[in-house]
Design a protein around this motif. Structure first.
Motif, PDB file in Angstrom:
ATOM      1  N   HIS A 261       0.848  -1.187   0.000  1.00 38.29           N
ATOM      2  CA  HIS A 261       0.000   0.000   0.000  1.00 38.29           C
ATOM      3  C   HIS A 261       0.882   1.235   0.000  1.00 38.29           C
ATOM      4  O   HIS A 261       2.062   1.173   0.385  1.00 38.29           O
ATOM      5  CB  HIS A 261      -0.950   0.015   1.204  1.00 38.29           C
ATOM      6  N   ALA A 262       0.334   2.363  -0.470  1.00 38.87           N
ATOM      7  CA  ALA A 262       1.111   3.600  -0.560  1.00 38.87           C
ATOM      8  C   ALA A 262       0.186   4.795  -0.348  1.00 38.87           C
ATOM      9  O   ALA A 262      -1.004   4.750  -0.675  1.00 38.87           O
ATOM     10  CB  ALA A 262       1.791   3.707  -1.919  1.00 38.87           C
ATOM     11  N   ILE A 263       0.770   5.870   0.197  1.00 34.34           N
ATOM     12  CA  ILE A 263       0.041   7.122   0.415  1.00 34.34           C
ATOM     13  C   ILE A 263       0.573   8.155  -0.564  1.00 34.34           C
ATOM     14  O   ILE A 263       1.785   8.378  -0.657  1.00 34.34           O
ATOM     15  CB  ILE A 263       0.234   7.634   1.855  1.00 34.34           C
ATOM     16  N   ALA A 264      -0.331   8.788  -1.299  1.00 39.75           N
ATOM     17  CA  ALA A 264       0.078   9.822  -2.245  1.00 39.75           C
ATOM     18  C   ALA A 264       0.359  11.133  -1.525  1.00 39.75           C
ATOM     19  O   ALA A 264      -0.125  11.368  -0.405  1.00 39.75           O
ATOM     20  CB  ALA A 264      -1.009  10.022  -3.300  1.00 39.75           C
ATOM     21  N   ASP A 265       1.133  11.964  -2.173  1.00 37.09           N
ATOM     22  CA  ASP A 265       1.451  13.283  -1.624  1.00 37.09           C
ATOM     23  C   ASP A 265       0.164  14.039  -1.283  1.00 37.09           C
ATOM     24  O   ASP A 265      -0.774  14.087  -2.079  1.00 37.09           O
ATOM     25  CB  ASP A 265       2.261  14.081  -2.659  1.00 37.09           C
ATOM     26  N   TYR A 271      -3.500   4.013  -1.806  1.00 34.43           N
ATOM     27  CA  TYR A 271      -3.567   3.008  -2.865  1.00 34.43           C
ATOM     28  C   TYR A 271      -3.191   1.630  -2.310  1.00 34.43           C
ATOM     29  O   TYR A 271      -2.251   1.505  -1.510  1.00 34.43           O
ATOM     30  CB  TYR A 271      -2.622   3.376  -4.004  1.00 34.43           C
ATOM     31  N   PHE A 272      -3.893   0.599  -2.796  1.00 33.32           N
ATOM     32  CA  PHE A 272      -3.682  -0.764  -2.316  1.00 33.32           C
ATOM     33  C   PHE A 272      -3.603  -1.719  -3.505  1.00 33.32           C
ATOM     34  O   PHE A 272      -4.536  -1.791  -4.311  1.00 33.32           O
ATOM     35  CB  PHE A 272      -4.826  -1.179  -1.384  1.00 33.32           C
ATOM     36  N   LEU A 273      -2.489  -2.420  -3.617  1.00 31.03           N
ATOM     37  CA  LEU A 273      -2.292  -3.413  -4.673  1.00 31.03           C
ATOM     38  C   LEU A 273      -2.767  -4.763  -4.142  1.00 31.03           C
ATOM     39  O   LEU A 273      -2.194  -5.294  -3.181  1.00 31.03           O
ATOM     40  CB  LEU A 273      -0.812  -3.480  -5.057  1.00 31.03           C
ATOM     41  N   LEU A 274      -3.809  -5.328  -4.740  1.00 31.66           N
ATOM     42  CA  LEU A 274      -4.441  -6.523  -4.184  1.00 31.66           C
ATOM     43  C   LEU A 274      -3.782  -7.811  -4.659  1.00 31.66           C
ATOM     44  O   LEU A 274      -3.341  -7.919  -5.806  1.00 31.66           O
ATOM     45  CB  LEU A 274      -5.928  -6.545  -4.555  1.00 31.66           C
ATOM     46  N   LEU A 334      -3.508   3.130 -15.475  1.00 28.35           N
ATOM     47  CA  LEU A 334      -2.177   2.860 -14.940  1.00 28.35           C
ATOM     48  C   LEU A 334      -1.390   4.151 -14.682  1.00 28.35           C
ATOM     49  O   LEU A 334      -0.589   4.219 -13.739  1.00 28.35           O
ATOM     50  CB  LEU A 334      -1.399   1.962 -15.911  1.00 28.35           C
ATOM     51  N   SER A 335      -1.652   5.175 -15.488  1.00 26.16           N
ATOM     52  CA  SER A 335      -0.904   6.428 -15.338  1.00 26.16           C
ATOM     53  C   SER A 335      -1.209   7.132 -14.022  1.00 26.16           C
ATOM     54  O   SER A 335      -0.411   7.967 -13.558  1.00 26.16           O
ATOM     55  CB  SER A 335      -1.220   7.366 -16.503  1.00 26.16           C
ATOM     56  N   GLU A 336      -2.350   6.811 -13.393  1.00 24.38           N
ATOM     57  CA  GLU A 336      -2.690   7.453 -12.123  1.00 24.38           C
ATOM     58  C   GLU A 336      -1.698   7.098 -11.021  1.00 24.38           C
ATOM     59  O   GLU A 336      -1.544   7.830 -10.042  1.00 24.38           O
ATOM     60  CB  GLU A 336      -4.112   7.070 -11.689  1.00 24.38           C
ATOM     61  N   LEU A 337      -1.014   5.975 -11.186  1.00 25.04           N
ATOM     62  CA  LEU A 337      -0.069   5.530 -10.161  1.00 25.04           C
ATOM     63  C   LEU A 337       1.277   6.249 -10.248  1.00 25.04           C
ATOM     64  O   LEU A 337       2.170   5.994  -9.437  1.00 25.04           O
ATOM     65  CB  LEU A 337       0.159   4.016 -10.274  1.00 25.04           C
ATOM     66  N   ASP A 338       1.416   7.137 -11.221  1.00 28.58           N
ATOM     67  CA  ASP A 338       2.677   7.862 -11.385  1.00 28.58           C
ATOM     68  C   ASP A 338       2.802   9.057 -10.445  1.00 28.58           C
ATOM     69  O   ASP A 338       3.809   9.764 -10.463  1.00 28.58           O
ATOM     70  CB  ASP A 338       2.832   8.333 -12.842  1.00 28.58           C
ATOM     71  N   VAL A 339       1.784   9.298  -9.611  1.00 27.66           N
ATOM     72  CA  VAL A 339       1.864  10.404  -8.646  1.00 27.66           C
ATOM     73  C   VAL A 339       2.898  10.086  -7.576  1.00 27.66           C
ATOM     74  O   VAL A 339       3.218   8.926  -7.299  1.00 27.66           O
ATOM     75  CB  VAL A 339       0.492  10.674  -7.994  1.00 27.66           C
ATOM     76  N   LYS A 340       3.426  11.135  -6.938  1.00 23.42           N
ATOM     77  CA  LYS A 340       4.448  10.950  -5.912  1.00 23.42           C
ATOM     78  C   LYS A 340       3.852  10.416  -4.619  1.00 23.42           C
ATOM     79  O   LYS A 340       2.727  10.721  -4.260  1.00 23.42           O
ATOM     80  CB  LYS A 340       5.164  12.274  -5.636  1.00 23.42           C
ATOM     81  N   GLN A 341       4.666   9.636  -3.940  1.00 23.33           N
ATOM     82  CA  GLN A 341       4.306   9.201  -2.588  1.00 23.33           C
ATOM     83  C   GLN A 341       4.429  10.363  -1.616  1.00 23.33           C
ATOM     84  O   GLN A 341       5.192  11.303  -1.841  1.00 23.33           O
ATOM     85  CB  GLN A 341       5.273   8.117  -2.104  1.00 23.33           C
ATOM     86  N   ALA A 351       6.230   2.211  -5.247  1.00 19.50           N
ATOM     87  CA  ALA A 351       5.979   1.693  -3.898  1.00 19.50           C
ATOM     88  C   ALA A 351       5.139   0.418  -3.942  1.00 19.50           C
ATOM     89  O   ALA A 351       5.397  -0.544  -3.206  1.00 19.50           O
ATOM     90  CB  ALA A 351       5.285   2.753  -3.046  1.00 19.50           C
ATOM     91  N   LEU A 352       4.123   0.393  -4.805  1.00 18.00           N
ATOM     92  CA  LEU A 352       3.253  -0.773  -4.896  1.00 18.00           C
ATOM     93  C   LEU A 352       3.987  -1.975  -5.489  1.00 18.00           C
ATOM     94  O   LEU A 352       3.663  -3.125  -5.173  1.00 18.00           O
ATOM     95  CB  LEU A 352       2.024  -0.443  -5.738  1.00 18.00           C
ATOM     96  N   GLU A 353       4.968  -1.722  -6.354  1.00 17.70           N
ATOM     97  CA  GLU A 353       5.711  -2.814  -6.996  1.00 17.70           C
ATOM     98  C   GLU A 353       6.837  -3.353  -6.126  1.00 17.70           C
ATOM     99  O   GLU A 353       7.419  -4.394  -6.445  1.00 17.70           O
ATOM    100  CB  GLU A 353       6.299  -2.331  -8.322  1.00 17.70           C
ATOM    101  N   ASN A 354       7.140  -2.682  -5.047  1.00 20.47           N
ATOM    102  CA  ASN A 354       8.280  -3.054  -4.217  1.00 20.47           C
ATOM    103  C   ASN A 354       8.148  -4.476  -3.672  1.00 20.47           C
ATOM    104  O   ASN A 354       7.214  -4.792  -2.926  1.00 20.47           O
ATOM    105  CB  ASN A 354       8.429  -2.073  -3.053  1.00 20.47           C
TER     106      ASN A 354
END
Length: 604
Positions: A261-265, A271-274, A334-341, A351-354
């Motif tokens: 999971h990740a928190i955007a700026d 965001y949560f990757l299931l 998919l482009s929505e995930l390009d925002v900064k943490q 962060a989600l791919e880590n």
């Protein structure tokens, strides 16, 4: 010698009578006949409500109040159900209450209890509400000052509660039967069953893990309809959540429905990757079966929307925990995930791919299309009304457990506004899992276990065969039995006799019995559990008179309570005491008691 023993027994009995330490049934019955706040002699009468399991605390409080000029009427109820009925009926001035912040964050320690629209609140104070809301938007560095102000107002100025103590957390484990290293004792969250294993692992499928809990009447197996000791542990193990808490209250994705999971700026978008390796379990012929239905983003959106909607079910008891969520949606771009943490130069996608085996190549809206090995994932985005990092702690709570949209909608066909408890049977009704003519188990569990049936003696669970199979998170033991043993001494006896394998909640005064038993191991940890006296805020003198409440408050001597428990309790001022160092302290003060009692008697 016989005459000497008889004389000693007589003297001991006389001491007990003179000390006034024992209330007989007739004493309680006589006190129950008095309904006024003042007797003919002018003494102030206080009715103290509690359960028989807390009788020691009730006796301590009673004696402290009597020493300070009160007359005390004890209203002792045998179980939680009857205690709640008496509380709901308003038959008390003080109710012996407790609260454990099972999410590890201070907002949970106050919102449901003291906010005007809180699920468990019976009070309304605009200033209290403002402080709770202000603190919820602040970082830990900022909110200490706010919670200090909140605590001063709640306790020291208004006396809405009178604190007793902060407990430790302890459980006894039969180390001959269980591998004690696999048994967790978290500060906040309920005990996780899936990690527990036998010392002899060959017994995993043939022998049950036997647990214990005190309450046999289950509020609801729908996770949003209950938030109490009868179901917190059970629902925690029946429903997976987006995140979990570590044993020291850190929010993690480990063992949850999300891989990361990740928190955007800006701290408003989460965001949560299931993961794609959990199916719902159902019960057929009292056995757990794989339904073949995957737990997916659609169920997350459904579950959390109903969790935050106070009108989604009748008697919704947890909505205030989730009201910070403004929107829950499935991300397909998919482009929505390009925002900064938040607080980082890396992106949410990174962060989600880590640590995942395959990077995110595609986002899908249909849970049946998700395939982690091919890089096809589902992502859920939660947006909060205001910046609110503590939302993650609420998502780790059992009330945020993920239910099957298909199954719940097929069961809950009633109209909420016209719900009839006599004819409508909601999802999670305990009667549907209770042996007898009403048995019709319609549960769908997304977690590691599912309740197959219960009776007055025990509840029987089975492993979800489709819960992360082949991973370290797959449940080790196939069968779990939860015995209903209300009395702590009886539960401890059952542990020592081998009838149960874990007793979660060993009383502080019994630690030595566990530590001195070669078969057992005592696990101890700090906890977020606080016991306090809740004042009735309706139709009683304590509701009308701040002076009367303060007279009670300053009668409470926490030093005496800690001495009784041999130092195995901590001082507390409010339910945030274990979580935030406010610097506040309650000190017993007989002069203040006299002052406030005089003010009350003079009508001030």
């Amino acid at each position: 010698m016989k005459n000497t023993k008889g004389l000693l027994a007589l003297l001991f009995t006389l001491v007990l009578v003179l000390a006034g330490c024992v209330n007989t049934k007739s004493d309680v019955d006589k006190a129950a006949d008095k309904s006024d706040s003042k007797t003919e002699q002018g003494d102030v009468v206080i009715e103290l409500l509690g359960m028989s399991s807390s009788e020691a605390d009730m006796n301590i409080v009673r004696d402290q109040l009597i020493k300070n000029g009160f007359e005390v009427k004890l209203n002792i109820q045998p179980d939680y159900g009857s205690f709640t009925a008496q509380k709901d009926a308003g038959n008390y001035d003080l109710a012996l209450s407790s609260w454990t912040t099972v999410t590890g964050n201070p907002d949970y320690a106050v919102r449901a209890l003291f906010k005007s629209d809180g699920d468990n609140s019976i009070m309304s104070d605009k200033k209290i509400d403002e402080l709770i809301e202000r603190a919820s938007t602040e970082t830990p560095e900022e909110y200490t000052k706010t919670y200090k102000e909140f605590e001063e107002l709640l306790v020291l100025e208004k006396a809405y509660i009178a604190p007793l103590y902060n407990s430790f957390k302890a459980q006894g484990v039969n180390k001959e039967v269980l591998n004690e290293e696999t048994v967790r004792l978290a500060k906040s969250r309920a005990i996780a069953w899936e990690t527990i294993d036998f010392t002899d692992t060959s017994k995993r499928n043939s022998e049950p893990l036997v647990m214990q809990q005190g309450i046999a009447s289950l509020t609801s197996l729908d996770p949003i309809k209950g938030n109490d000791g009868s179901i917190n542990t059970l629902n925690t193990n029946m429903y997976v959540r987006l995140v979990n808490l570590t044993d020291d209250d850190k929010v993690v994705s480990d063992g949850s429905l999300s891989l990361n999971h990740a928190i955007a700026d800006g701290n408003k978008d989460y965001y949560f990757l299931l993961r794609d390796d959990i199916n719902f379990a159902a019960v057929t012929d009292k056995k757990a079966v794989d339904t073949g239905e995957r737990v997916g983003a659609e169920d997350v959106v459904f579950s959390l929307n109903r969790a935050k909607d106070s009108k989604s079910v009748p008697d919704h008891r947890t909505y205030s925990l989730h009201e910070s969520m403004e929107n829950i949606e499935i991300v397909t771009d998919l482009s929505e995930l390009d925002v900064k943490q938040s607080g980082s130069e890396t992106s949410v996608k990174e962060a989600l791919e880590n640590g995942v085996d395959s990077g995110i190549n595609e986002l899908v809206s249909n849970k049946t299309e998700a395939d982690a090995t091919a890089g096809k994932y589902q992502v859920v985005k939660i947006t909060t009304t205001n910046p609110f990092p503590q939302v993650l702690n609420y998502l780790a709570h059992q009330s945020a457990g993920i239910v099957s949209q298909k199954q719940v909608e097929s069961i809950n066909t009633y109209e909420v506004d016209s719900f009839d408890v006599k004819t409508d049977i909601p999802y999670g009704d305990q009667n549907t899992v209770t042996e007898g003519s009403s048995y019709n188990n319609t549960l769908y569990a997304s977690g590691p276990y599912i309740l197959t049936y219960k009776n007055d003696y025990e509840a029987v669970f089975m492993k979800n065969p489709a819960y992360m199979p082949g991973t370290e998170n797959e449940a080790k033991i196939t069968n779990v039995t939860v015995r209903f043993i209300a009395d702590a001494d009886s539960a401890l006896s059952a542990l020592r006799n081998g009838e149960i394998h874990i007793f979660n909640g060993v009383p502080e005064t019994k630690y030595d019995l566990v530590e001195n038993d070669s078969k057992l191991s005592l696990q101890k940890n700090d906890s977020n559990a606080v016991s306090y006296l809740l004042f009735n805020t309706k139709d009683r003198e304590v509701a009308k008179s701040e002076s009367l409440r303060k007279a009670v408050l300053y009668s409470i001597n926490q030093e005496e309570i800690l001495n009784y428990y041999q130092g195995n309790k901590k001082k507390a001022v409010s339910t945030v005491s274990p979580l935030v160092e406010t610097g506040n302290e309650l000190k017993a003060d007989t002069d203040k008691v006299k002052e406030y009692l005089n003010e009350f008697k003079q009508g001030k």
